[in-house]
Design a protein around this motif. Structure first.
Motif, PDB file in Angstrom:
ATOM      1  N   GLY A 294       3.016   2.330  48.956  1.00  0.00           N
ATOM      2  CA  GLY A 294       2.814   2.292  47.518  1.00  0.00           C
ATOM      3  C   GLY A 294       1.561   1.547  47.114  1.00  0.00           C
ATOM      4  N   SER A 295       1.342   1.497  45.794  1.00  0.00           N
ATOM      5  CA  SER A 295       0.168   0.855  45.225  1.00  0.00           C
ATOM      6  C   SER A 295       0.366  -0.655  45.161  1.00  0.00           C
ATOM      7  N   LEU A 296      -0.717  -1.387  45.187  1.00  0.00           N
ATOM      8  CA  LEU A 296      -0.687  -2.845  45.169  1.00  0.00           C
ATOM      9  C   LEU A 296       0.095  -3.371  43.966  1.00  0.00           C
ATOM     10  N   ILE A 297      -0.265  -2.923  42.764  1.00  0.00           N
ATOM     11  CA  ILE A 297       0.463  -3.260  41.528  1.00  0.00           C
ATOM     12  C   ILE A 297       0.761  -1.920  40.853  1.00  0.00           C
ATOM     13  N   SER A 298       1.955  -1.432  41.053  1.00  0.00           N
ATOM     14  CA  SER A 298       2.268  -0.033  40.744  1.00  0.00           C
ATOM     15  C   SER A 298       2.148   0.306  39.264  1.00  0.00           C
ATOM     16  N   ASN A 299       2.342  -0.666  38.371  1.00  0.00           N
ATOM     17  CA  ASN A 299       2.284  -0.360  36.941  1.00  0.00           C
ATOM     18  C   ASN A 299       0.945  -0.720  36.305  1.00  0.00           C
ATOM     19  N   ALA A 300      -0.033  -1.083  37.123  1.00  0.00           N
ATOM     20  CA  ALA A 300      -1.398  -1.342  36.637  1.00  0.00           C
ATOM     21  C   ALA A 300      -2.245  -0.086  36.852  1.00  0.00           C
ATOM     22  N   PRO A 301      -3.345   0.068  36.119  1.00  0.00           N
ATOM     23  CA  PRO A 301      -4.179   1.264  36.281  1.00  0.00           C
ATOM     24  C   PRO A 301      -4.647   1.461  37.721  1.00  0.00           C
ATOM     25  N   ASN A 302      -4.695   2.707  38.151  1.00  0.00           N
ATOM     26  CA  ASN A 302      -5.041   3.006  39.544  1.00  0.00           C
ATOM     27  C   ASN A 302      -6.459   2.607  39.909  1.00  0.00           C
ATOM     28  N   ASP A 303      -7.364   2.578  38.925  1.00  0.00           N
ATOM     29  CA  ASP A 303      -8.755   2.270  39.250  1.00  0.00           C
ATOM     30  C   ASP A 303      -9.045   0.774  39.204  1.00  0.00           C
ATOM     31  N   MET A 304      -8.037  -0.033  39.003  1.00  0.00           N
ATOM     32  CA  MET A 304      -8.240  -1.484  38.924  1.00  0.00           C
ATOM     33  C   MET A 304      -8.583  -2.069  40.296  1.00  0.00           C
ATOM     34  N   TYR A 305      -9.500  -3.036  40.293  1.00  0.00           N
ATOM     35  CA  TYR A 305      -9.695  -3.876  41.472  1.00  0.00           C
ATOM     36  C   TYR A 305      -9.624  -5.325  41.006  1.00  0.00           C
ATOM     37  N   CYS A 306      -9.289  -6.225  41.921  1.00  0.00           N
ATOM     38  CA  CYS A 306      -8.987  -7.579  41.469  1.00  0.00           C
ATOM     39  C   CYS A 306      -9.313  -8.635  42.515  1.00  0.00           C
ATOM     40  N   ALA A 307      -9.602  -9.826  42.003  1.00  0.00           N
ATOM     41  CA  ALA A 307      -9.747 -11.029  42.816  1.00  0.00           C
ATOM     42  C   ALA A 307      -8.456 -11.815  42.661  1.00  0.00           C
ATOM     43  N   LEU A 308      -7.788 -12.095  43.763  1.00  0.00           N
ATOM     44  CA  LEU A 308      -6.487 -12.754  43.730  1.00  0.00           C
ATOM     45  C   LEU A 308      -6.543 -14.047  44.534  1.00  0.00           C
ATOM     46  N   GLY A 309      -6.088 -15.139  43.925  1.00  0.00           N
ATOM     47  CA  GLY A 309      -6.127 -16.430  44.599  1.00  0.00           C
ATOM     48  C   GLY A 309      -4.784 -17.113  44.614  1.00  0.00           C
ATOM     49  N   LYS A 310      -4.655 -18.055  45.505  1.00  0.00           N
ATOM     50  CA  LYS A 310      -3.432 -18.838  45.634  1.00  0.00           C
ATOM     51  C   LYS A 310      -2.989 -19.384  44.274  1.00  0.00           C
ATOM     52  N   ASP A 311      -1.675 -19.397  44.077  1.00  0.00           N
ATOM     53  CA  ASP A 311      -1.080 -19.911  42.833  1.00  0.00           C
ATOM     54  C   ASP A 311      -1.496 -19.106  41.607  1.00  0.00           C
ATOM     55  N   ASP A 312      -1.719 -17.807  41.855  1.00  0.00           N
ATOM     56  CA  ASP A 312      -1.899 -16.833  40.766  1.00  0.00           C
ATOM     57  C   ASP A 312      -3.172 -17.019  39.945  1.00  0.00           C
ATOM     58  N   GLN A 313      -4.267 -17.308  40.638  1.00  0.00           N
ATOM     59  CA  GLN A 313      -5.580 -17.211  39.987  1.00  0.00           C
ATOM     60  C   GLN A 313      -5.963 -15.723  40.036  1.00  0.00           C
ATOM     61  N   LYS A 314      -6.361 -15.156  38.905  1.00  0.00           N
ATOM     62  CA  LYS A 314      -6.550 -13.702  38.829  1.00  0.00           C
ATOM     63  C   LYS A 314      -7.821 -13.316  38.081  1.00  0.00           C
ATOM     64  N   ILE A 315      -8.515 -12.315  38.611  1.00  0.00           N
ATOM     65  CA  ILE A 315      -9.497 -11.543  37.843  1.00  0.00           C
ATOM     66  C   ILE A 315      -9.142 -10.084  38.047  1.00  0.00           C
ATOM     67  N   TYR A 316      -8.741  -9.404  36.981  1.00  0.00           N
ATOM     68  CA  TYR A 316      -8.494  -7.973  37.040  1.00  0.00           C
ATOM     69  C   TYR A 316      -9.667  -7.256  36.366  1.00  0.00           C
ATOM     70  N   VAL A 317     -10.216  -6.240  37.021  1.00  0.00           N
ATOM     71  CA  VAL A 317     -11.279  -5.425  36.437  1.00  0.00           C
ATOM     72  C   VAL A 317     -10.780  -3.983  36.383  1.00  0.00           C
ATOM     73  N   VAL A 318     -10.765  -3.403  35.173  1.00  0.00           N
ATOM     74  CA  VAL A 318     -10.236  -2.043  34.989  1.00  0.00           C
ATOM     75  C   VAL A 318     -11.297  -1.193  34.286  1.00  0.00           C
ATOM     76  N   PRO A 319     -12.144  -0.501  35.052  1.00  0.00           N
ATOM     77  CA  PRO A 319     -13.235   0.269  34.436  1.00  0.00           C
ATOM     78  C   PRO A 319     -12.761   1.310  33.422  1.00  0.00           C
ATOM     79  N   SER A 320     -11.668   2.044  33.716  1.00  0.00           N
ATOM     80  CA  SER A 320     -11.217   3.123  32.835  1.00  0.00           C
ATOM     81  C   SER A 320     -10.767   2.610  31.479  1.00  0.00           C
TER      82      SER A 320
END
Length: 354
Positions: A294-320
């Motif tokens: 399955g997809s990494l985050i199934s309910n997030a847009p398919n074209d998303m890429y992300c920077a993921l860090g310990k303790d839930d530091q997040k950068i989500y980038v969704v071009p579409s």
């Protein structure tokens, strides 16, 4: 009759000019916005202007606060739509990126390559010399810079964070095994060695200062972890969304970024050059050799890429969707190294908003 014709011509010209002005304004609003460097000014866009559901904002913010969040930002085409700080955390408070900061190393490696300082296809020992691991020399010489960027060094990932030679032990040939490993930090040594500059100096001049970020690399257990305010993290995410461009300046090569944010090897479809990639049919996670369907985050847009860090530091980038989303804080639940259930529930609430 001539007066009527003249009046009609004037009206036609006015309508034409009005149409052109409207079109120009529309085109202008579609342009990516870049906040000025060294300034607190950052244009905003309201939820109502975007036609989003205002009633879904408070449930999202309540959930973020419940889950130990310190700061949260949503950018739409570069403009701030949501910016919230919790507790005593503020817009000027620094916080650590943890492994989300791996993507900073990815970006600097790409800049160093485009300047001809390094070649990511070269073996690591070309820059650090032989003996940078305790692997047999023939096996050490298989490890390229790209293997470090893609987590396919073949070195043992079960020996902790220490990246001294004695702790970098051979398990498999480079390229034949995917394992999340802090050996990636050797890319920082490579850039420093090849450029003749300290890592911090090269990073600051080539990336941080050019996009108006703040922050610094802070030593932690033998590694350097990046700390900055939340807007600096958002600036970096915006640079990625803009395909490596800041205003009219191309900071990093777009082709390199495309490679960094797409599947980089055939062992973990959801991994590029230290960027996590959504929308694939399978993925692997840190500290495991299991392949999950399955997809990494199934309910997030398919074209998303992300920077993921310990303790839930997040950068989500969704071009579409023209979105960059940043979350900083303590762990939402238990300690984790990348993905958690928090991502799925968070995306339920983000999707309900837009």
């Amino acid at each position: 009759m001539s007066k009527i014709i003249y009046s009609l011509l004037i009206m036609t010209l006015c309508l034409s000019c009005s149409s052109e002005n409207t079109e120009m304004l529309s085109q202008s609003s579609d342009l990516i916005y870049f906040p000025p460097n060294n300034s607190a000014i950052w244009e905003t866009k309201s939820i109502s202007d975007l036609g989003w559901n205002q009633n879904r904002l408070q449930p999202l913010l309540d959930y973020l606060e419940l889950k130990n969040t310190k700061s949260f930002i949503i950018l739409y085409n570069g403009r701030i739509v949501v910016e919230k700080y919790f507790g005593t955390h503020s817009s000027t408070s620094p916080w650590y990126w943890a492994s989300a900061g791996k993507t900073l190393t990815t970006t600097i490696s790409g800049i160093a390559e485009q300047e001809g300082t390094i070649n990511i296809n070269n073996k690591v020992s070309d820059y650090l010399g032989k003996g940078w691991t305790s692997a047999p020399l023939a096996k050490e010489n298989l490890i390229t810079c790209k293997n470090l960027l893609t987590m396919t060094s073949g070195l043992n990932d079960a020996l902790g964070d220490d990246v001294s030679p004695v702790n970098l032990q051979y398990v498999a040939d480079a390229g034949s095994r995917w394992a999340y490993h802090n050996v990636y930090v050797k890319m920082q040594d490579i850039v420093s060695q090849a450029s003749g500059q300290t890592w911090s100096n090269y990073f600051n001049t080539k990336l941080r200062d050019k996009v108006g970020m703040s922050g610094a690399w802070i030593p932690n257990d033998g590694l350097s972890v990046y700390w900055s305010n939340t807007r600096s993290m958002a600036r970096f995410g915006l640079l990625m969304f803009a395909k490596g461009k800041w205003n009219s300046t191309q900071i990093i090569n777009e082709n390199y970024l495309n490679a960094a944010t797409t599947t980089s090897q055939n062992l973990n479809q959801a991994y590029g050059y230290m960027w996590w990639i959504n929308g694939k049919t399978s993925f692997r996670l840190p500290q495991s050799q299991l392949q999950l369907s399955g997809s990494l985050i199934s309910n997030a847009p398919n074209d998303m890429y992300c920077a993921l860090g310990k303790d839930d530091q997040k950068i989500y980038v969704v071009p579409s969707k023209k979105l960059v989303i940043v979350r900083m804080g303590n762990s939402a639940d238990g300690t984790n190294f990348a993905l958690s259930d928090f991502d799925t529930i968070l995306w339920q609430k983000i999707s309900a908003l837009y």
